[in-house]
Enzyme design. Structure first.
Site, mmCIF file in Angstrom:
data_model
loop_
_atom_site.group_PDB
_atom_site.id
_atom_site.type_symbol
_atom_site.label_atom_id
_atom_site.label_comp_id
_atom_site.label_asym_id
_atom_site.label_seq_id
_atom_site.Cartn_x
_atom_site.Cartn_y
_atom_site.Cartn_z
ATOM 1 N N ALA A 1 -47.436 -53.336 38.138
ATOM 2 C CA ALA A 1 -48.729 -54.001 37.957
ATOM 3 C C ALA A 1 -49.221 -54.649 39.241
ATOM 4 C CB ALA A 1 -48.627 -55.020 36.825
ATOM 5 N N HIS A 2 -50.403 -55.235 39.152
ATOM 6 C CA HIS A 2 -51.060 -55.816 40.323
ATOM 7 C C HIS A 2 -50.278 -56.985 40.913
ATOM 8 C CE1 HIS A 2 -53.585 -58.193 37.141
ATOM 9 N NE2 HIS A 2 -52.407 -58.731 37.302
ATOM 10 N N ASN A 3 -50.307 -57.046 42.231
ATOM 11 C CA ASN A 3 -49.702 -58.134 43.007
ATOM 12 C C ASN A 3 -48.184 -58.216 42.918
ATOM 13 O OD1 ASN A 3 -52.610 -59.463 42.065
ATOM 14 N ND2 ASN A 3 -52.117 -59.725 44.225
#
Length: 341
Positions: A242-244
């Site tokens: 997922a993001h980050n």
């Protein structure tokens, strides 16, 4: 290749005479190898196949297995303290890559503002957006889509139907297998009463050098910063990152693992299949997470964990033994209660 050349290149110790003219065509398992192939064995689980193998040579740790070998083995022993590593290096000697496929190339579309390096091949159906830089010796195969402002290093292999979103950065010697997506939107929404409002993700994804991404894996870009996969990390098929998320160097992540947003994973971490990792947690260096674990809390360096929620594997094993005994314990408790009444 001549067997004596393989022995030399891999720095193996041959036990048994190596004929000067013995040619080897490739690798095979102990069960399936023919007399022109070499095989390998790790540990004692497959010793039973040594008596039947047709392989002309077998890579093994001779000291650990010599007491299990028949006195008249029909193959040449290639001694190695790390036979699995020697096997991995041997496969690379025989790998011819995409040399034959290169002849099928036709120029894909590349925007006039983008640059591709020397000996880089774009196959039919490839699209490269504006202001993208692709290094030397890359192969980008059929129907891959490379977005705008992307940077790709040298000697990168991108297989068919891969999508690399805008602003992504891919280092040298990376491999991205078919159907994978690098830099897609993260799963980010804000609740507004009865509906969700989409968060526009303006960040990007980074693959450092020597990263390999399996087929149909997705790596989301950062919401405002970046998602990063550290150098040397290997990710299996069907993994969601997922993001980050920040993943350190030389990690190994098996299939169907999902890592939620903004979690940070250290170096040399091994993650088994179907592991779920919640968001915004820290996992230290040299951690091992057993398959199907659910990680909901931080994990310190050098821990080995298992279970849902994941906790130290020694405690998990003890708990599993007790869990199996619950029906028996429950039956005894009922008997004791019956006697008291």
């Amino acid at each position: 290749m001549l067997l004596r050349d393989i022995v030399s290149k891999l720095s193996l110790n041959a036990i048994g005479e190596v004929p000067d003219n013995l040619s080897v065509s490739g690798m095979g398992s102990l069960q399936a190898a023919n007399n022109r192939q070499i095989s390998f064995i790790v540990g004692r689980k497959y010793v039973k196949y040594l008596a039947e193998t047709k392989a002309c040579a077998v890579i093994m740790d001779y000291e650990s297995l010599k007491d299990r070998l028949l006195p008249d083995v029909k193959f040449i022993i290639l001694d190695s303290k790390n036979p699995y590593l020697a096997f991995a290096k041997a496969t690379r000697l025989f790998y011819k890559g995409q040399e034959g496929i290169r002849e099928l190339k036709t120029e894909g579309f590349i925007d006039k503002t983008s640059v591709k390096g020397v000996d880089t091949v774009l196959f039919k159906g490839v699209f490269v957006g504006s202001n993208t830089v692709i290094g030397d010796g890359c192969e980008i195969m059929n129907n891959a889509v490379i977005g705008r402002n992307v940077t790709i290093g040298n000697n990168v292999m991108i297989y068919p139907n891969v999508t690399v979103y805008d602003n992504s950065k891919i280092g040298n010697n990376c491999i991205v297998h078919a159907g994978s997506v690098i830099g897609s939107d993260g799963f980010g929404y804000a609740r507004d009463k009865a509906r969700y409002v989409k968060i526009i993700h303006s960040g990007y994804a980074i693959l450092e050098d020597d990263v390999e991404i399996g087929a149909n894996t997705t790596i989301d870009r950062g919401a405002v910063d970046f998602t990063e996969i550290g150098a040397g990390t290997k990710i299996d098929n069907l993994v969601q990152i997922a993001h980050n998320v920040i993943i350190g160097k030389n990690c190994a992540i098996a299939a169907q693992t999902g890592i939620a947003g903004s979690s940070v994973i250290g170096d040399n971490v091994t993650i088994g299949g179907q592991v779920g990792i919640t968001g915004h947690i820290f996992i230290g260096n040299n951690v091992i997470i057993a398959a199907q674990s659910g990680v909901v809390n931080n994990i310190e360096d050098n821990e080995i964990v298992s279970g849902l929620p994941a906790f130290p594997i020694k405690d998990w094993r003890n708990s599993t033994v007790l869990f199996k005994k619950l029906p028996e314990l429950f039956k005894k408790m009922k008997e004791i209660a019956k006697k008291r009444t």
